[in-house]
Design a protein around this motif. Structure first.
Motif, PDB file in Angstrom:
ATOM      1  N   ALA A 130      56.084   6.249  10.540  1.00  0.00           N
ATOM      2  CA  ALA A 130      55.930   6.955   9.339  1.00  0.00           C
ATOM      3  C   ALA A 130      56.802   8.123   9.484  1.00  0.00           C
ATOM      4  O   ALA A 130      57.270   8.917   8.493  1.00  0.00           O
ATOM      5  N   ALA A 131      57.007   8.836  10.675  1.00  0.00           N
ATOM      6  CA  ALA A 131      57.855   9.906  10.607  1.00  0.00           C
ATOM      7  C   ALA A 131      59.217   9.798  10.504  1.00  0.00           C
ATOM      8  O   ALA A 131      60.002  10.613  10.031  1.00  0.00           O
ATOM      9  N   TYR A 163      61.710  14.525  14.307  1.00  0.00           N
ATOM     10  CA  TYR A 163      62.646  15.198  13.537  1.00  0.00           C
ATOM     11  C   TYR A 163      63.658  15.910  14.157  1.00  0.00           C
ATOM     12  O   TYR A 163      64.740  15.712  13.726  1.00  0.00           O
ATOM     13  N   PHE A 218      55.785  13.626  15.120  1.00  0.00           N
ATOM     14  CA  PHE A 218      56.507  14.150  14.128  1.00  0.00           C
ATOM     15  C   PHE A 218      57.453  15.069  14.621  1.00  0.00           C
ATOM     16  O   PHE A 218      58.583  15.225  14.143  1.00  0.00           O
ATOM     17  N   TYR A 255      63.266   9.725   4.009  1.00  0.00           N
ATOM     18  CA  TYR A 255      63.032   9.696   2.536  1.00  0.00           C
ATOM     19  C   TYR A 255      63.478  11.288   1.908  1.00  0.00           C
ATOM     20  O   TYR A 255      63.750  11.387   0.997  1.00  0.00           O
ATOM     21  N   PHE A 256      62.846  12.042   2.821  1.00  0.00           N
ATOM     22  CA  PHE A 256      62.848  13.726   2.238  1.00  0.00           C
ATOM     23  C   PHE A 256      64.224  14.146   2.734  1.00  0.00           C
ATOM     24  O   PHE A 256      64.616  15.385   2.083  1.00  0.00           O
ATOM     25  N   PHE A 258      60.200   7.277   8.495  1.00  0.00           N
ATOM     26  CA  PHE A 258      60.493   7.197   7.269  1.00  0.00           C
ATOM     27  C   PHE A 258      60.347   8.522   6.288  1.00  0.00           C
ATOM     28  O   PHE A 258      61.353   8.729   5.401  1.00  0.00           O
ATOM     29  N   SER A 259      59.596   9.461   6.714  1.00  0.00           N
ATOM     30  CA  SER A 259      59.492  10.733   5.927  1.00  0.00           C
ATOM     31  C   SER A 259      60.900  11.447   6.118  1.00  0.00           C
ATOM     32  O   SER A 259      61.159  12.093   5.214  1.00  0.00           O
ATOM     33  N   TYR A 260      61.355  11.569   7.347  1.00  0.00           N
ATOM     34  CA  TYR A 260      62.605  12.085   7.559  1.00  0.00           C
ATOM     35  C   TYR A 260      63.809  11.376   6.647  1.00  0.00           C
ATOM     36  O   TYR A 260      64.604  12.133   6.142  1.00  0.00           O
TER      37      TYR A 260
END
Length: 259
Positions: free
Chosen positions: A192-193, A99, A95, A199-200, A195-197
């Motif tokens: 998932a890392a 990022y 993660f 998305y957010f 996707f979260s970057y």
């Protein structure tokens, strides 16, 4: 009622020609096939295939969404067999690295992103062909450090895949079931890392988000097919064909990046 629902879905998709849509379905299936057989290299085919159809950033969005949904099918069994402490520490590094890598990725121009995606795919494939494996100790420090480094390169080159992760865990003196579960869990954490970057921080375009969800279906079929092929098809046939395709796709991306 079904027709109206399908029409609404179609209107949410990017403005593809029928040929583009069929090619996208084929790429999703083949990417799932490779991931199901090898356990970790599906995105190396998914990404260049999608990039040639729709461009690098939309392709990355679709790969992340479809890949994440596809991996959820094998998540329960992977969690059951994985070494949770090592995988968690490795995931923490992933993660962090992803990022930082994605931060630098989005500061580059589109042709540069496409070019470096192609280079990464070629280099990663060559490493797989060479059969290199990590030969050091696997502990808390090395798990976080290795995860951070691989996460950074995955984010920096925009390729959410796990071949280098696979080489790290393949050095373990554990059963193949545990090693495969470790790899599967860390691939899921990598996706998932990403996707979260998106998305957010970077945001998702609705049409490519829907396309990614739709492509998870042929990817899931390919995933199951690949797992079945693993039991009946010799590696000496499957792997050379796969590696050849990956190098050709990576070279195509790099050569066409600035046209």
């Amino acid at each position: 009622m079904i027709n109206s629902f399908l029409l609404e879905i179609y209107e949410l998709l990017p403005s593809f020609t029928p040929v583009q849509f069929i090619l996208t379905l084929m790429v999703a299936f083949l990417g799932g096939l490779i991931r199901g057989y090898t356990g970790f290299a599906g995105a190396l085919l998914l990404l260049p295939g999608f990039v040639l159809i729709m461009g690098p950033l939309p392709a990355l969005n679709v790969v992340v969404i479809s890949g994440m949904i596809g991996q959820l099918l094998i998540l329960p069994n992977a969690i059951k067999n994985a070494q949770k402490k090592i995988v968690s520490l490795y995931g923490l590094g992933i993660f962090t690295g992803v990022y930082v890598g994605l931060y630098f990725l989005f500061k580059r121009e589109i042709p540069d992103i496409t070019f470096f995606m192609g280079i990464f795919i070629i280099v990663a494939t060559i490493i797989l062909i060479a059969g290199w494996k990590y030969k050091g100790k696997i502990n808390s420090l090395t798990s976080v450090s290795f995860g951070s480094g691989i996460g950074f390169f995955a984010g920096f080159f925009g390729v959410p895949t796990g071949p280098l992760t696979g080489l790290f865990f393949l050095s373990q003196n554990e059963s193949i079931k545990i090693i495969q579960a470790n790899i599967q869990c860390t691939v899921i954490l990598t996706v998932a890392a990403f996707f979260s970057y998106f998305y957010f921080i970077n945001g998702y375009e609705e049409d490519y988000l829907v396309l990614g969800l739709l492509m998870s279906l042929p990817l899931a079929v390919g995933l199951k097919t690949g797992q079945l092929l693993f039991k009946i098809l010799p590696e000496k046939i499957f792997r050379p064909v796969t590696y050849s395709c990956l190098i050709i796709l990576g070279a195509t991306l790099s050569f066409n990046a600035y046209k």
